[in-house]
Design an enzyme around this catalytic site. Sequence first.
Site, PDB file in Angstrom:
ATOM      1  N   LYS A   1       0.812  -1.223   0.000  1.00 47.85           N
ATOM      2  CA  LYS A   1       0.000   0.000   0.000  1.00 47.85           C
ATOM      3  C   LYS A   1       0.840   1.266   0.000  1.00 47.85           C
ATOM      4  O   LYS A   1       0.577   2.205  -0.754  1.00 47.85           O
ATOM      5  CB  LYS A   1      -0.913   0.023   1.235  1.00 47.85           C
ATOM      6  CG  LYS A   1      -1.994  -1.015   1.262  1.00 47.85           C
ATOM      7  CD  LYS A   1      -2.933  -0.829   2.448  1.00 47.85           C
ATOM      8  CE  LYS A   1      -2.281  -1.147   3.775  1.00 47.85           C
ATOM      9  NZ  LYS A   1      -1.991  -2.574   3.975  1.00 47.85           N
ATOM     10  N   THR A   2       1.831   1.325   0.879  1.00 45.05           N
ATOM     11  CA  THR A   2       2.579   2.567   1.061  1.00 45.05           C
ATOM     12  C   THR A   2       3.349   2.943  -0.200  1.00 45.05           C
ATOM     13  O   THR A   2       3.316   4.100  -0.653  1.00 45.05           O
ATOM     14  CB  THR A   2       3.537   2.450   2.256  1.00 45.05           C
ATOM     15  OG1 THR A   2       2.774   2.208   3.436  1.00 45.05           O
ATOM     16  CG2 THR A   2       4.331   3.724   2.442  1.00 45.05           C
TER      17      THR A   2
ATOM     18  N   GLU B   1      -3.677   6.190   1.651  1.00 49.07           N
ATOM     19  CA  GLU B   1      -3.491   4.791   1.988  1.00 49.07           C
ATOM     20  C   GLU B   1      -4.671   4.363   2.842  1.00 49.07           C
ATOM     21  O   GLU B   1      -4.977   4.992   3.860  1.00 49.07           O
ATOM     22  CB  GLU B   1      -2.170   4.620   2.740  1.00 49.07           C
ATOM     23  CG  GLU B   1      -1.802   3.185   3.028  1.00 49.07           C
ATOM     24  CD  GLU B   1      -0.385   3.061   3.567  1.00 49.07           C
ATOM     25  OE1 GLU B   1      -0.120   2.070   4.266  1.00 49.07           O
ATOM     26  OE2 GLU B   1       0.451   3.951   3.277  1.00 49.07           O
TER      27      GLU B   1
END
Length: 478
Positions: free
Chosen positions: A128-129, A172
């Site tokens: 995700k990041t 996010e």
Amino acid sequence: MNTAELTPAGEMTAEDLGSMHLIGIGGVGMAGLARLLLTRGVPVSGSELREWPALAALRALGGTVHMAHEPSNLDGVDTVVYSTAIPQDHVEMVEARRRGLRVLHRSEALAAAMTDRQTIAVAGTHGKTTTTSIMTVILQHAGKDPSFVIGGEMSAAGSNGHHGTGPHFVAEADEHDRTFLIYRPHVAIITNIEGDHLNNWGDLETLKAGFLEFGGLADGFVVTCADGPGTDELIAGLKAQGKTVYTYGESAGADLRIFDITSSVSGVRYRAELHGQPLGEFKLALPGTHMGLNSAATVLTALKLGIDQSLVTEALASFPGVRRRFERKGIAAGVRVYDEYAYHPTSVKAALRTLREVAGDGRLLVVFQPYRVYRTRDLEADLADGLAVADEVICMEVFGPGETRGPGEGGRALTAAIALPDERKVFVPDWEDVPAEVVRRSRPGDVVVTMGAPPISLMGDELLGALTEADRRPDLAG
């Protein structure tokens, strides 16, 4: 968490919340939200017990940081923001309720900031990041000036939150406590679905249903990996709802198919085609096939948003990386020190395989701090398998604020489960004892990586200092 009790995006704005106080403002998620609010002109204060790296920047932006948790910190505050990690009996939570202040979960404050923006929300078990960061850089490179909140700092900008003037908001979206279900994205990116956080979800099928619900919230389109774990059912379920779904990956049926992937110390590159039409080559200065897949999600999203391909290609090539994601901290005594956030077994294995390539003829040593007791217990066998990619492992005790370890749980049990000879693995529970152990085990040419829970990110500089001192005084390495 019961998300039905939370206020979803679209029902209030950040300005409606007045002066805001963030409990635990130095944590990466809270710090990103604080930066966003401060650059938006919202008054922000917060409390902390540790001098996290993000705090200096928040003070420079006009934030007030109290280095203690006290009732008086709430003087002049309209809204108190907490994260899932903050217990309901926390002194400032109790005081906020006593005063009748508005109390919001972090996700609610973030959702308020998304109001009237075209949100691109990035979810998935891992990746995700990096994916959120690359998407942000692409929009910045295209002159869109997006707002963003990321669970990590982009290396060049040193930032994980910003209020932009453009129409897009990149965020996010964390599934661990179900709060991603209060966002109302235009685009939902779902990188993969694997078993994690089952203490909140119960089982994998319920987790998959949560991701399906999240994807169904998108009013534009959904982007997901065609060859990622758990996404076949997701794609079918979303299409059954009438949602527009675009896929990426190495699979022949992917809308954006990537191929000829090569990864080296200098980065990853691949060729791609969209709906059968060749796009040429894309390059990212981060090694690892998994990084290529993360970037492919953003390429597909950007193209579907109408961003010129040449700008997308340039943005990928210029992407500086994310702190704590394959971040090189320095070199001392011939030993290269890296920091890597990976915790989920799939991410651990992928990161360590890439770092083994970087080590070349040297050895790969891992200092691993498990993150959360329940995750360490539930994922122990797979975590041990991932850590066994390294030549040597120094395993610390679990970082799990507010949790209680049961019999046979924690860092010692994880160390025992790693399939390495006893002389190549060791349980070192205390932070202050780790640098000496690294000095004792490492030699020139090795790569040492700190990995796992957030606090271990502070250890890289300590290791470099210890290695430097040992090189100056060889008796210390004895």
